[in-house]
Each structure stands twice: as structure tokens, then as C-alpha cells.
Design a protein around this motif. Sequence first.
Motif, PDB file in Angstrom:
ATOM      1  N   GLY A   1       5.104   3.201  -7.101  1.00  0.00           N
ATOM      2  CA  GLY A   1       4.863   2.423  -6.911  1.00  0.00           C
ATOM      3  C   GLY A   1       6.513   2.016  -6.150  1.00  0.00           C
ATOM      4  N   LYS A   2       7.406   2.602  -5.651  1.00  0.00           N
ATOM      5  CA  LYS A   2       8.701   2.462  -5.153  1.00  0.00           C
ATOM      6  C   LYS A   2       9.483   1.714  -3.636  1.00  0.00           C
ATOM      7  CE  LYS A   2      11.680   4.256  -8.854  1.00  0.00           C
ATOM      8  NZ  LYS A   2      11.657   5.240  -9.295  1.00  0.00           N
ATOM      9  N   ILE A   3       9.716   1.572  -3.782  1.00  0.00           N
ATOM     10  CA  ILE A   3      11.229   1.274  -2.139  1.00  0.00           C
ATOM     11  C   ILE A   3      11.109   3.468  -2.185  1.00  0.00           C
ATOM     12  CG2 ILE A   3      12.316   0.679  -0.828  1.00  0.00           C
ATOM     13  CD1 ILE A   3      11.987  -2.132  -2.310  1.00  0.00           C
ATOM     14  N   SER A   4      10.995   3.628  -1.436  1.00  0.00           N
ATOM     15  CA  SER A   4      11.512   5.289  -1.093  1.00  0.00           C
ATOM     16  C   SER A   4      12.789   5.291  -0.421  1.00  0.00           C
ATOM     17  CB  SER A   4      10.363   6.029   0.587  1.00  0.00           C
ATOM     18  OG  SER A   4       9.177   6.079  -0.260  1.00  0.00           O
ATOM     19  N   PHE A   5      13.418   4.460   0.137  1.00  0.00           N
ATOM     20  CA  PHE A   5      15.102   4.604   0.874  1.00  0.00           C
ATOM     21  C   PHE A   5      15.335   4.468  -0.278  1.00  0.00           C
ATOM     22  CE2 PHE A   5      12.635   2.824   4.921  1.00  0.00           C
ATOM     23  CZ  PHE A   5      12.375   3.156   5.686  1.00  0.00           C
ATOM     24  N   ALA A   6      17.055   4.993  -0.344  1.00  0.00           N
ATOM     25  CA  ALA A   6      17.313   5.133  -1.537  1.00  0.00           C
ATOM     26  C   ALA A   6      18.237   3.790  -1.560  1.00  0.00           C
ATOM     27  CB  ALA A   6      19.451   5.737  -1.054  1.00  0.00           C
TER      28      ALA A   6
ATOM     29  N   ARG B   1       3.166  11.970   5.180  1.00  0.00           N
ATOM     30  CA  ARG B   1       4.358  11.165   6.156  1.00  0.00           C
ATOM     31  C   ARG B   1       4.191  11.499   7.217  1.00  0.00           C
ATOM     32  NH1 ARG B   1       6.708  17.525   3.231  1.00  0.00           N
ATOM     33  NH2 ARG B   1       7.683  16.493   1.567  1.00  0.00           N
ATOM     34  N   LEU B   2       3.240  11.967   8.150  1.00  0.00           N
ATOM     35  CA  LEU B   2       3.022  11.163   9.056  1.00  0.00           C
ATOM     36  C   LEU B   2       2.774  10.145   8.897  1.00  0.00           C
ATOM     37  CD1 LEU B   2       2.179  12.846  11.843  1.00  0.00           C
ATOM     38  CD2 LEU B   2      -0.437  11.527  11.251  1.00  0.00           C
ATOM     39  N   VAL B   3       2.847   9.143   7.879  1.00  0.00           N
ATOM     40  CA  VAL B   3       2.425   7.005   7.900  1.00  0.00           C
ATOM     41  C   VAL B   3       3.930   7.309   8.365  1.00  0.00           C
ATOM     42  CG1 VAL B   3       2.539   5.466   6.631  1.00  0.00           C
ATOM     43  CG2 VAL B   3       0.432   7.364   6.656  1.00  0.00           C
TER      44      VAL B   3
ATOM     45  N   ARG C   1       5.587  -3.243   3.463  1.00  0.00           N
ATOM     46  CA  ARG C   1       4.454  -3.107   3.031  1.00  0.00           C
ATOM     47  C   ARG C   1       4.251  -2.064   2.259  1.00  0.00           C
ATOM     48  NH1 ARG C   1       1.829  -7.901   6.235  1.00  0.00           N
ATOM     49  NH2 ARG C   1       3.373 -10.088   5.779  1.00  0.00           N
ATOM     50  N   VAL C   2       4.643  -1.087   2.880  1.00  0.00           N
ATOM     51  CA  VAL C   2       4.292   0.836   2.274  1.00  0.00           C
ATOM     52  C   VAL C   2       5.582   1.047   1.167  1.00  0.00           C
ATOM     53  CG1 VAL C   2       3.652   2.914   3.590  1.00  0.00           C
ATOM     54  CG2 VAL C   2       3.200   0.626   4.680  1.00  0.00           C
ATOM     55  N   ILE C   3       4.799   1.585   0.948  1.00  0.00           N
ATOM     56  CA  ILE C   3       5.868   2.389  -0.137  1.00  0.00           C
ATOM     57  C   ILE C   3       5.182   3.420  -1.206  1.00  0.00           C
ATOM     58  CG2 ILE C   3       6.710  -0.341  -0.857  1.00  0.00           C
ATOM     59  CD1 ILE C   3       4.545   0.477  -3.159  1.00  0.00           C
ATOM     60  N   ASN C   4       5.660   4.200  -1.553  1.00  0.00           N
ATOM     61  CA  ASN C   4       5.890   5.396  -1.963  1.00  0.00           C
ATOM     62  C   ASN C   4       4.496   5.330  -3.363  1.00  0.00           C
ATOM     63  OD1 ASN C   4       7.072   5.623  -4.779  1.00  0.00           O
ATOM     64  ND2 ASN C   4       9.000   6.343  -3.726  1.00  0.00           N
TER      65      ASN C   4
ATOM     66  N   ALA D   1       1.069  -1.766  -0.106  1.00  0.00           N
ATOM     67  CA  ALA D   1      -0.136   0.040   0.154  1.00  0.00           C
ATOM     68  C   ALA D   1       0.677   1.361  -0.397  1.00  0.00           C
ATOM     69  CB  ALA D   1      -1.116  -0.137   0.763  1.00  0.00           C
ATOM     70  N   SER D   2       0.394   2.711  -0.832  1.00  0.00           N
ATOM     71  CA  SER D   2       1.002   3.619  -1.016  1.00  0.00           C
ATOM     72  C   SER D   2       1.130   4.230   0.849  1.00  0.00           C
ATOM     73  CB  SER D   2       1.123   4.388  -2.150  1.00  0.00           C
ATOM     74  OG  SER D   2      -0.465   4.872  -1.503  1.00  0.00           O
ATOM     75  N   TYR D   3       2.107   5.168   0.995  1.00  0.00           N
ATOM     76  CA  TYR D   3       1.526   5.756   1.802  1.00  0.00           C
ATOM     77  C   TYR D   3       0.456   7.033   2.197  1.00  0.00           C
ATOM     78  CZ  TYR D   3       7.261   5.201   2.812  1.00  0.00           C
ATOM     79  OH  TYR D   3       8.319   4.383   2.768  1.00  0.00           O
ATOM     80  N   GLY D   4       0.051   7.302   1.216  1.00  0.00           N
ATOM     81  CA  GLY D   4      -0.914   8.346   0.827  1.00  0.00           C
ATOM     82  C   GLY D   4      -2.178   7.275   0.971  1.00  0.00           C
ATOM     83  N   GLN D   5      -3.036   5.785   1.377  1.00  0.00           N
ATOM     84  CA  GLN D   5      -3.407   5.391   1.128  1.00  0.00           C
ATOM     85  C   GLN D   5      -3.275   4.996   2.134  1.00  0.00           C
ATOM     86  OE1 GLN D   5      -2.464   1.783  -0.889  1.00  0.00           O
ATOM     87  NE2 GLN D   5      -4.688   0.836  -0.618  1.00  0.00           N
ATOM     88  N   VAL D   6      -3.033   4.316   2.969  1.00  0.00           N
ATOM     89  CA  VAL D   6      -2.513   4.048   4.343  1.00  0.00           C
ATOM     90  C   VAL D   6      -3.486   5.382   5.246  1.00  0.00           C
ATOM     91  CG1 VAL D   6      -1.129   3.354   6.715  1.00  0.00           C
ATOM     92  CG2 VAL D   6      -0.750   2.053   4.342  1.00  0.00           C
ATOM     93  N   ALA D   7      -3.207   6.469   4.790  1.00  0.00           N
ATOM     94  CA  ALA D   7      -3.298   7.661   5.761  1.00  0.00           C
ATOM     95  C   ALA D   7      -4.613   7.487   5.367  1.00  0.00           C
ATOM     96  CB  ALA D   7      -2.710   9.029   5.298  1.00  0.00           C
ATOM     97  N   ASP D   8      -4.652   7.498   4.297  1.00  0.00           N
ATOM     98  CA  ASP D   8      -6.697   7.678   3.131  1.00  0.00           C
ATOM     99  C   ASP D   8      -7.593   6.418   4.648  1.00  0.00           C
ATOM    100  OD1 ASP D   8      -5.986   9.423   2.128  1.00  0.00           O
ATOM    101  OD2 ASP D   8      -6.523   8.320   0.206  1.00  0.00           O
TER     102      ASP D   8
END
Length: 118
Positions: A68-73, A39-41, A62-65, A23-30
Amino acid sequence: MTINPHYIRIWQTVQLIPPGKVASYGQVADLAGLPGRARLVGKALGKVPEGGWKGQPVPWFRVINSAGKISFAEGSEHFVRQKQQLQDEQVVVLGSRIKLKEFQWQPDLAELLFQLEF
């Protein structure tokens, strides 16, 4: 130490993401009843207690941006760990990308009504 009640909502929502899905950060927030707080997620996932929440792990990996990508470098310790944990659940990760069409969690009506508390 008091825990931010928004963090608890986020952790409980992330705990519902099934293995093999993301799930994306925004989807989890919603879904946590916190629209626009992606960002709070990310912040909340960085503060998960050592033993998870209520005795259950919080599968942060399981949370990505939203792209559809992993947010870490790429190549960082966290990136490698997240990619490995996703692959262990049969999620295909190409470089840092996950195909959302294939792997994004789409909660069904029963999950929305009976599992999500917010």
C-alpha cells in the motif's frame, strides 16, 4: 519498434483503474492475465509511449506496491509527482502509504467480464 504484447495488456488494464482508486503491481499483473509478473508491470509502466496508449493516458501513478505504498524513494521527483497526482484525485496519502481498504480498486463483475480483455 515492436512493442512487447505483455506491455499492451498491462497498459490497457491500468487504463481501467478509476480515478480515486489504486491497484498493486501484482493485482494489475493478475488482471492482465500475467499472474506472478508484478515486476513486469513496473517495467511496462516505465515504457508507456509519450502520448499514452491508443490516444488515452496510462495513469501509472495509480499503481502502488502490495504494502500500500508508493514504490519510489520518498522525496524523489517521481515520488513527489505520484503523491501529488493521487492527492489530486482525493486519494489520501500519509507519508508514502495509501489505505488499501479504502482506496484499492475492486473491479465489479461487469468490469471483469466486459472491460478486461484477458
